[in-house]
Design a protein around this motif. Sequence first.
Motif, PDB file in Angstrom:
ATOM      1  N   UNK A   1       0.811  -1.219   0.000  1.00  0.00           N
ATOM      2  CA  UNK A   1       0.000   0.000   0.000  1.00  0.00           C
ATOM      3  C   UNK A   1       0.842   1.267   0.000  1.00  0.00           C
ATOM      4  N   UNK A   2       2.048   1.204   0.553  1.00  0.00           N
ATOM      5  CA  UNK A   2       2.834   2.419   0.762  1.00  0.00           C
ATOM      6  C   UNK A   2       3.313   3.040  -0.551  1.00  0.00           C
ATOM      7  N   UNK A   3       3.133   4.352  -0.653  1.00  0.00           N
ATOM      8  CA  UNK A   3       3.625   5.118  -1.806  1.00  0.00           C
ATOM      9  C   UNK A   3       4.892   5.850  -1.379  1.00  0.00           C
ATOM     10  N   UNK A   4       6.022   5.206  -1.504  1.00  0.00           N
ATOM     11  CA  UNK A   4       7.293   5.831  -1.166  1.00  0.00           C
ATOM     12  C   UNK A   4       7.721   6.768  -2.291  1.00  0.00           C
ATOM     13  N   UNK A   5       8.645   7.683  -2.016  1.00  0.00           N
ATOM     14  CA  UNK A   5       9.165   8.529  -3.105  1.00  0.00           C
ATOM     15  C   UNK A   5       9.708   7.706  -4.266  1.00  0.00           C
ATOM     16  N   UNK A   6      10.349   6.566  -3.950  1.00  0.00           N
ATOM     17  CA  UNK A   6      10.885   5.718  -5.021  1.00  0.00           C
ATOM     18  C   UNK A   6       9.763   5.125  -5.865  1.00  0.00           C
TER      19      UNK A   6
END
Length: 431
Positions: free
Chosen positions: A85-90
């Motif tokens: 689920x996580x939207x990291x910068x990468x």
Amino acid sequence: MSPFSCSQTTETMTESVLDYMNRLGQAAREASRQIARASTAQKNRALLATARALDAARDALSVANQLDLAAGRASGLEPALLERLELTPARIDGMLEGLRQVAALPDPVGAISDMSYRPSGIQVGKMRVPLGVIGIIYESRPNVTIDAASLCLKSGNATILRGGSEAIHSNRAIAACVQQGLVEAELPAAAVQVVETTDRAAVGALISMPEFVDVIVPRGGRSLIERVSREARVPVIKHLDGICHVYVDALADLPKAQRIAFNAKCYRYGICGAMETLLVEQSVAAAFLPSMAAMYLEKGVELRGCERTRGLIEALPADEDDWRTEYLGPILSIRVVDGLDQAIEHINHYGSHHTDAIVTEHQGHARRFLAEVDSSSVMLNAPTCFADGFEYGLGAEIGISTDKLHARGPVGLVGLTCEKYVVIGDGQLRG
């Protein structure tokens, strides 16, 4: 929060959900006719404009994603699903790169191939055309919104996206960027629509509209995909599990095999291309497994092994269910096998036909493995986590199919089109 007051089951869905989904379907069908005739340049403008909008909206995307992550933790969402689920910068960078790659890819729509003259004087060939309207049902990964929108747009299809309730804020924020890109390219907004309600009844409606939807692509857990496969009234592009194997052959370069086996499991636990079972040929097991196990244990991976494995390393006993389980977490089953024949037999019996790899320096063993393992991707001296449309040069993927009709493996642009025959004559008559 959903604006709909609806039941949570297909059987008792209220008329308001049906009306809403029908409106989406009608709009998508109309938009599909417009997007099918859009020029390559126009579609690329929309993709690049979407990339610019996403890049400018990083802060808004992060805020929306944090709302989803907080709600997921509060509801007890599993760690593997939280990771997806996580939207990291990468990952935002990856979405931008995916959009740019798809824009740079050749447009398959309208390509004519295999033209040949027949004895009658006519020419017969095949033309690539869009599928029409594609419904995509997915869980957790908000980046799927961009992957799906970009591929459907470039391949001339309209799409209806139904993400999971756990990613509703992230998906809405991403959808706003897509809409901005479509507007800038003067393409219909209905070419990409995100279902606004989190009511599960919307899924039942979406998979039951053959008059509006041509193909369904489910991406998520086994229960979702089984339900869609069982109830859908339109064709489904799918895979159920990612039970992936790496087989270390007797003639493997063992340091290379260690790097590959570690990366295949530990690159990311939650992806469908993660290795779940490691198979090791008996003659190299004693030299390979102890140091390999130390690497896994240092990473916190729980090991489950067959009797021969447990004679060489510390591991919990593996049972029949372990060979059939997609862990999606830091757990690995290990089996020592007699040789190539038993490895292939194990993979074809217990695997999910997703992705499997052999590590060997023996050309004959490699060729046999590549030919005889019945999976949508088969690899030589490479980790299974490479099973990904981005890594395959597709720009992004709509999903991975383990079926054998229409598309198999990562499904990119070409997999979202089909062929029709074109016949060119000059007044010839059939006599």
